[in-house]
Design an enzyme around this catalytic site. Structure first.
Site, PDB file in Angstrom:
ATOM      1  N   LYS A 271       0.857  -1.182   0.000  1.00 21.13           N
ATOM      2  CA  LYS A 271       0.000   0.000   0.000  1.00 21.13           C
ATOM      3  C   LYS A 271       0.896   1.235   0.000  1.00 21.13           C
ATOM      4  O   LYS A 271       1.716   1.422   0.891  1.00 21.13           O
ATOM      5  CB  LYS A 271      -0.902   0.011   1.242  1.00 21.13           C
ATOM      6  CG  LYS A 271      -1.661   1.332   1.451  1.00 21.13           C
ATOM      7  CD  LYS A 271      -2.601   1.280   2.658  1.00 21.13           C
ATOM      8  CE  LYS A 271      -3.166   2.675   2.962  1.00 21.13           C
ATOM      9  NZ  LYS A 271      -4.061   2.690   4.140  1.00 21.13           N
ATOM     10  N   LYS A 283      -9.966  13.072   7.962  1.00 17.59           N
ATOM     11  CA  LYS A 283      -9.483  12.678   9.287  1.00 17.59           C
ATOM     12  C   LYS A 283      -9.413  13.890  10.211  1.00 17.59           C
ATOM     13  O   LYS A 283      -9.259  15.013   9.741  1.00 17.59           O
ATOM     14  CB  LYS A 283      -8.062  12.108   9.157  1.00 17.59           C
ATOM     15  CG  LYS A 283      -7.983  10.722   8.565  1.00 17.59           C
ATOM     16  CD  LYS A 283      -6.550  10.225   8.562  1.00 17.59           C
ATOM     17  CE  LYS A 283      -6.438   8.833   7.966  1.00 17.59           C
ATOM     18  NZ  LYS A 283      -7.161   7.797   8.727  1.00 17.59           N
ATOM     19  N   ASP A 294       1.760   6.388   5.491  1.00 20.20           N
ATOM     20  CA  ASP A 294       0.757   5.453   4.974  1.00 20.20           C
ATOM     21  C   ASP A 294       1.241   4.739   3.700  1.00 20.20           C
ATOM     22  O   ASP A 294       0.486   4.004   3.076  1.00 20.20           O
ATOM     23  CB  ASP A 294      -0.571   6.191   4.731  1.00 20.20           C
ATOM     24  CG  ASP A 294      -1.777   5.296   4.918  1.00 20.20           C
ATOM     25  OD1 ASP A 294      -1.631   4.220   5.518  1.00 20.20           O
ATOM     26  OD2 ASP A 294      -2.874   5.666   4.441  1.00 20.20           O
ATOM     27  N   ASP A 353     -12.084   7.214   3.603  1.00 18.85           N
ATOM     28  CA  ASP A 353     -10.879   6.979   4.401  1.00 18.85           C
ATOM     29  C   ASP A 353     -10.482   5.500   4.406  1.00 18.85           C
ATOM     30  O   ASP A 353      -9.402   5.147   4.872  1.00 18.85           O
ATOM     31  CB  ASP A 353     -11.104   7.488   5.837  1.00 18.85           C
ATOM     32  CG  ASP A 353      -9.802   7.685   6.586  1.00 18.85           C
ATOM     33  OD1 ASP A 353      -8.730   7.619   5.940  1.00 18.85           O
ATOM     34  OD2 ASP A 353      -9.857   7.907   7.811  1.00 18.85           O
ATOM     35  N   ARG A 357      -7.669  -0.357   0.930  1.00 20.96           N
ATOM     36  CA  ARG A 357      -8.236  -1.563   0.325  1.00 20.96           C
ATOM     37  C   ARG A 357      -8.689  -1.298  -1.111  1.00 20.96           C
ATOM     38  O   ARG A 357      -8.736  -2.207  -1.933  1.00 20.96           O
ATOM     39  CB  ARG A 357      -9.378  -2.079   1.201  1.00 20.96           C
ATOM     40  CG  ARG A 357     -10.521  -1.135   1.357  1.00 20.96           C
ATOM     41  CD  ARG A 357     -11.417  -1.479   2.533  1.00 20.96           C
ATOM     42  NE  ARG A 357     -10.846  -1.042   3.810  1.00 20.96           N
ATOM     43  CZ  ARG A 357     -11.434  -1.203   4.983  1.00 20.96           C
ATOM     44  NH1 ARG A 357     -12.595  -1.834   5.074  1.00 20.96           N
ATOM     45  NH2 ARG A 357     -10.868  -0.764   6.092  1.00 20.96           N
TER      46      ARG A 357
HETATM   47  N1  BES Z   1      -4.154   4.561   6.886  1.00 21.53           N
HETATM   48  C1  BES Z   1      -5.322   4.368   7.647  1.00 21.53           C
HETATM   49  C2  BES Z   1      -5.117   3.392   8.800  1.00 21.53           C
HETATM   50  C3  BES Z   1      -4.284   3.899   9.937  1.00 21.53           C
HETATM   51  C4  BES Z   1      -4.807   4.814  10.830  1.00 21.53           C
HETATM   52  C5  BES Z   1      -3.026   3.429  10.129  1.00 21.53           C
HETATM   53  C6  BES Z   1      -4.037   5.265  11.889  1.00 21.53           C
HETATM   54  C7  BES Z   1      -2.255   3.853  11.195  1.00 21.53           C
HETATM   55  C8  BES Z   1      -2.766   4.794  12.072  1.00 21.53           C
HETATM   56  C9  BES Z   1      -6.435   3.822   6.777  1.00 21.53           C
HETATM   57  O1  BES Z   1      -6.457   4.279   5.472  1.00 21.53           O
HETATM   58  C10 BES Z   1      -7.717   4.232   7.403  1.00 21.53           C
HETATM   59  O2  BES Z   1      -7.986   5.399   7.451  1.00 21.53           O
HETATM   60  N2  BES Z   1      -8.495   3.262   7.872  1.00 21.53           N
HETATM   61  C11 BES Z   1      -9.723   3.526   8.523  1.00 21.53           C
HETATM   62  C12 BES Z   1     -10.711   2.514   8.053  1.00 21.53           C
HETATM   63  C13 BES Z   1     -12.128   2.830   8.470  1.00 21.53           C
HETATM   64  C14 BES Z   1     -12.621   4.071   7.748  1.00 21.53           C
HETATM   65  C15 BES Z   1     -12.988   1.658   8.169  1.00 21.53           C
HETATM   66  C16 BES Z   1      -9.482   3.424  10.018  1.00 21.53           C
HETATM   67  O3  BES Z   1      -8.728   2.559  10.457  1.00 21.53           O
HETATM   68  O4  BES Z   1     -10.041   4.253  10.744  1.00 21.53           O
HETATM   69 ZN    ZN Z   2      -4.689   4.899   4.714  1.00 22.73          ZN
HETATM   70 MN    MN Z   3      -7.541   6.110   5.293  1.00 19.40          MN
END
Ligand code: BES
Ligand code: ZN
Ligand code: MN
Length: 498
Positions: A271, A283, A294, A353, A357
């Site tokens: 990724k 965010k 990321d 966000d 995936r």
């Molecule tokens: N890159 C983030 C995941 C992440 C967040 C990694 C904080 C490390 C620290 C990912 O793209 C994301 O935002 N995931 C969301 C998914 C949700 C919207 C289902 C998350 O984990 O809040």
């Molecule tokens: Zn992300």
């Molecule tokens: Mn995200």
């Protein structure tokens, strides 16, 4: 590499160098090598330890000077803790403390006897390799953008790693060579991660891949840009990429060292979100700077490719990076948008966000054309993974027992820890959409599993494992920075695969 390494055998008191590093157990109990040294230097260590200043706790270090029977300028005692508890944890503490202390000293070289210490839990190869990895990790710094600070010129340059017996030198040398290559790979992974997101964008990552390709003839690099991504039918990837003025890139780095054109490849898919604002599902601002990390999965793919090229391993590995910037913009995707993936399945984007995936699912379909033997994707995919496993273990989920077990085994033997979570069908229920084949987020609960479950719908044709490195790819706070994980895990997996 910051330091030059070599393997040797020989008595410590005879080594003419800046420093001799001798391990000591808890409560000042001498290790075999320290005891031998003590005998030949009129009980120099025994006398000192009797004073009780040095406890031998793991990572404790102390310089001794003026031992006239020793040929070196100084001795560095390093504690390794209790003898029967000596495993990776205490060994790593000792090795990094030694590296830091030597780096602050006036010594230019050292004879390090840490790997001679007896341990039921660590093999010689593990001790030598870890010595290199811990040393390089301790001495890593990223000062590319610190103009005012005086650039540190490193005085400490050479470390000789001692083994007990002549017949151990070839095992030691192999482990050392692997350690150096893995450490170099990790340093690249850390550098790419630490680069600021105004520079490290998808185009810049593509140029880094091309640069690696120019350095090593054996690496074949291909880059698809956003237009090609859209045209090929990667609607999910494009849905993320189109919200940024930086064109998304699908980067492929192919290394076939197997000698056989037909060898089925191991494919690593990283990724590569070079900055994740969350998009329209934006965010909160606290710590948002850390979303430059990321692209940690992508950075680890670069690190592995680099290590493979150094070691010239007889394997066929294809590294793929799904690079995009997730931005809110007039042309960004909206919550509610429905897109068609390269697989033909449709996805309702309920949360922009959950972008990782989206880029990964199309990359995972795209690489099907390589008829992979095994596929591993590496992604800072879910905050939920940090809730589940903290910053200690990466999450692992797989659709194949053999691949999962091989990863668990590699994880143990190089101490780059992972923990498996279940990928049961029950969780896929959470991804149901009223309007498309699936939604890109699940109902609350088990966020790491539903994310993997989403990806599993695109990986049915091959053996696959997913690594969620959200908690392990970087550190926050005072020592904020990329860790270089899971390059050791992936390299050990590949090395054990040969
Ligand atoms: N890159 C983030 C995941 C992440 C967040 C990694 C904080 C490390 C620290 C990912 O793209 C994301 O935002 N995931 C969301 C998914 C949700 C919207 C289902 C998350 O984990 O809040
Ligand atoms: Zn992300
Ligand atoms: Mn995200």
């Amino acid at each position: 590499m910051t330091i030059e390494y070599s393997i040797k055998t020989g008595r410590p008191e005879k080594q003419r160098c800046g420093c001799i590093v001798l391990p000591v157990f808890k409560d000042g109990k001498l290790t075999d090598i320290a005891e031998a040294f003590d005998k030949l230097t009129s009980n120099s260590l025994g006398q000192f330890l009797a004073k009780g200043d040095f406890k031998g706790d793991a990572g404790e270090v102390m310089f001794l000077y003026g031992i006239s029977q020793a040929a070196s300028d100084r001795i560095l005692l390093v504690g390794v803790g209790e003898q029967d508890k000596l495993g990776f944890a205490n060994y790593k503490k000792a090795a990094s403390a030694v590296a830091k202390r030597l780096d602050e000293s006036g010594a230019t070289d050292a004879a390090n006897y840490l790997a001679t210490v007896a341990s039921d839990k660590l093999t010689l190869a593990q001790k030598v390799r870890e010595l290199v990895l811990s040393t390089e990790d301790a001495l890593y710094n990223f000062d590319a953008f610190q103009s005012s600070k005086e650039k540190k010129r490193r005085k400490f340059k050479r470390m000789t790693i001692f083994v007990n017996q002549r017949r151990e030198t070839s095992t030691g040398e192999t482990a050392m060579t692997q350690g150096v290559a893995i450490a170099e790979g990790m340093a690249l992974t850390k550098d790419l991660g630490n680069y600021p997101p105004n520079i490290c964008n998808p185009g810049w990552l593509a140029s880094q891949a091309r640069k690696l390709g120019r350095k090593h003839r054996k690496l074949k690099v291909e880059v698809l840009d956003e237009k090609q991504i859209e045209k090929l039918g990667m609607g999910a990837f494009y849905a993320v990429s189109k919200g940024s003025k930086e064109s998304g890139k699908l980067i492929t780095m192919q290394y076939n060292g197997s000698g056989k054109k037909s060898a089925k490849p191991i494919v690593l898919v990283g990724k590569g979100i070079t900055f994740d604002t969350g998009g329209i599902s934006i965010k909160p601002s606290a710590k948002m700077d850390e979303m430059k990390f990321d692209m940690g999965g992508a950075a680890s793919v670069f690190g592995v490719m680099q290590a493979l090229l150094t070691l010239e391993l007889p394997v066929h590995v294809i590294g793929v990076v799904a690079a995009a910037e997730n931005m809110p913009d007039g042309s960004a995707s909206r919550p509610g948008d429905i897109v068609k993936t390269l697989s033909g399945q449709t996805v309702e984007i309920l949360n922009t966000d959950a972008e990782g995936r989206l880029v990964l699912c199309d990359a995972l379909t795209y690489i099907g054309k390589y008829k992979p033997e095994t596929v591993i994707d590496i992604a800072t995919l879910t905050g939920a993974c940090i809730v589940a496993l903290g910053h200690v273990a990466s999450g692992m989920l797989c659709n194949n027992r053999e691949v999962g077990d091989a990863l668990l085994d590699a994880s143990q033997s190089i101490d780059d820890r992972i923990w498996e979570l279940p990928l049961w069908d029950d969780y896929a229920e959470q991804l149901k959409s009223n309007f498309a084949d699936m939604a890109n987020i699940g109902s609350p609960g088990a966020g790491t599993i539903t994310a993997a479950s989403f990806l599993s719908k695109f990986t049915e044709d091959y053996r696959w494992a997913h690594l969620d490195i959200a908690g392990t790819a970087w550190k926050s706070n005072a020592d904020k920075g990329a860790t270089g994980r899971p390059v050791p895990l992936l390299m050990e997996f590949i090395l054990k695969h040969i």
